[in-house]
Design an enzyme around this catalytic site. Structure first.
Site, PDB file in Angstrom:
ATOM      1  N   HIS A 145      35.535  -3.115  35.111  1.00 40.58           N
ATOM      2  CA  HIS A 145      35.941  -3.727  36.451  1.00 40.58           C
ATOM      3  C   HIS A 145      34.496  -4.402  36.952  1.00 40.58           C
ATOM      4  CE1 HIS A 145      37.799  -4.512  39.993  1.00 40.58           C
ATOM      5  NE2 HIS A 145      38.627  -3.480  40.275  1.00 40.58           N
TER       6      HIS A 145
ATOM      7  N   ASP B  20      52.766 -14.509  28.517  1.00 41.89           N
ATOM      8  CA  ASP B  20      53.923 -14.839  27.433  1.00 41.89           C
ATOM      9  C   ASP B  20      52.829 -15.355  26.095  1.00 41.89           C
ATOM     10  OD1 ASP B  20      55.616 -15.894  25.715  1.00 41.89           O
ATOM     11  OD2 ASP B  20      56.643 -17.290  27.029  1.00 41.89           O
TER      12      ASP B  20
END
Length: 452
Positions: free
Chosen positions: A163, A394
């Site tokens: 993070h 995708d």
């Protein structure tokens, strides 16, 4: 063990990146000693392992290499500054020996169950998430990936990014870049994803917030480690997903506007969005589950708001790094547990968001201490957002069947939010709880939907 490691590949940038040193901004520093954002993307892949290894894996490797060319800071690590001043910096060798570790694995676990939304042991998902390598000199890697094939069933892509390197917006920017490059490598057409902005000078810090926050973190560490967990084995944690359809969200908005407008901002218009009502609904459900809540007079919520477009001047959305500020919400526990608890919560959340109009960095020097002060209060916190498009990743296999933000289990009381996979799915809410409490949460969630 359901997962077997087949290979570990160090993937460098291609063509080689320039590398270099970047400073941590005051948005990055609070995440320095936390951990990675960890997601798993599940895809249908009804082919044997041999076909995956021969055809898809080369595209995944070459496309990761291409993506890392523009996201070269992820090739490196965070390390103590060599000047010995106690600061930290991002350091990347670029194409000279730097790389991201890609684990290739095979799993015999039940793909359909793992990629569903029903409660399942969160430890099973962690077998699909790579760990970030650490070194003895105090530095740590920023990114790693894992691709796990379920023979004849599916594929899981796990991505871990610390993070401190970036927020969810940048995380998904990287994943979508990798996915788009993978489609191109397989000979498909893919919309071009804009490159990241690496210039950290766009985040101004005239008040020296980065250095001051780091000093505060050191002072806290000097007081000793946090108290140990309660004795005995930890409870088994399960992860599950719950869906608020568009219709449910619209009904919640109508209820909040109708009942909550008069009490918000002295009768002003309440800020009511899909994010607002989803957080409010999850908060009201979680408050009824957590036994520690019932003895408290006040309930607390902590969530992050992205600042890129709220800063003056605004920062481009493609900025690679953290650009989040915390928002704090507090309501009366009796009101949250009451019949109109969702309305109360939504009005308070909306007021908190609306309050940012006065200045998104107001009170920034007190954020760190405020977060620490809330830890004993067991606030609900929120990871992810419906606006990041996790289901748009995708790799040439279509939209993911399921996406899980696994790392919410690191902080008790954290829920994840994401857009629904289908057009009418609305918002997905991910929750990690002990098994008995998950059953209670599920019951509260179901009962709440019936009342809409």
């Amino acid at each position: 063990m359901a997962t077997k490691v087949l290979d570990k590949i160090t993937v460098a940038a291609s063509p080689p990146a320039s590398g270099g040193v970047l400073p941590l901004t005051f948005f990055d520093v609070p995440w320095l000693f936390t951990g990675p954002i960890e997601r798993v993307f599940f895809y249908t892949y009804p082919h044997p392992v041999e076909q995956f290894t021969a055809h898809l894996l080369p595209s995944l490797v070459s496309s990761l290499s291409a993506a890392l060319h523009s996201f070269y800071p992820l090739l490196g690590c965070v390390r103590p500054c060599p000047d010995g001043g106690g600061g930290y910096e991002f350091y990347s060798t670029g194409g000279d020996g730097g790389g991201v570790e890609l684990t290739v694995a095979e799993s015999s676990d039940d793909f359909e169950e793992l990629s569903g939304g029903s409660p399942r042991d969160v430890a099973r998902l962690y077998e699909l998430v790579p760990q970030l390598p650490r070194t003895e000199d105090g530095s740590f890697a920023l990114a790693s990936a894992q691709v796990t094939v379920f023979a004849g069933q599916g594929l899981a892509v796990g991505v871990s990014i610390h993070h401190v390197a970036c927020d969810d917006s940048s995380y998904m920017h990287f994943v979508k870049t990798w996915a788009g490059q993978c489609r191109v490598a397989a000979g498909e057409d893919a919309a071009e994803v804009p490159p990241p902005l690496l210039d950290r000078d766009v985040v101004a810090d005239p008040e020296g917030l980065a250095a001051r926050t780091l000093d505060e973190m050191r002072q806290l560490a000097a007081k000793g480690p946090p108290p140990p967990p309660p004795p005995g084995p930890p409870p088994k944690l399960v992860i599950a997903s719950f869906v608020l359809t568009r219709d449910c969200i619209d009904k919640l908005k109508q209820r909040v506007v109708a009942k909550g407008a008069a009490s918000a901002n002295g009768g002003g218009r309440v800020h009511c969005s899909a994010f607002t009502v989803a957080c409010a609904f999850a908060w009201a459900c979680l408050a009824r589950v957590d036994g520690s809540y019932t003895c408290k007079k006040r309930a607390h919520l902590l969530f992050s708001v992205e600042c890129r477009r709220r800063l003056a001047p605004p920062i481009p959305q493609e900025y690679l790094g953290n650009c989040l500020r915390p928002c704090f919400v507090e309501v009366d526990m009796g009101d949250l547990l009451g019949a109109d608890g969702v309305v109360t919560a939504a009005a308070a959340i909306g007021a908190s968001i609306k309050g940012l109009d006065g200045g998104v960095l107001d009170g920034a020097d007190g954020w760190f201490h405020k977060i620490l002060s809330l830890v004993p209060e067991h606030p609900m916190s929120v990871g992810g957002s419906p606006r990041y498009g996790v289901y748009d990743a995708d790799f040439g296999l279509g939209r993911p069947n399921k996406v899980e933000l696994v790392s919410i289990d690191k902080t008790p009381g954290t829920v994840s939010l994401a857009e629904g996979r289908d057009t009418q799915a609305g918002i997905e809410i991910g929750v990690v709880l002990p098994e008995a409490e998950m059953a209670q949460f599920s019951s509260c969630f179901s009962d709440g939907l019936k009342q809409l």
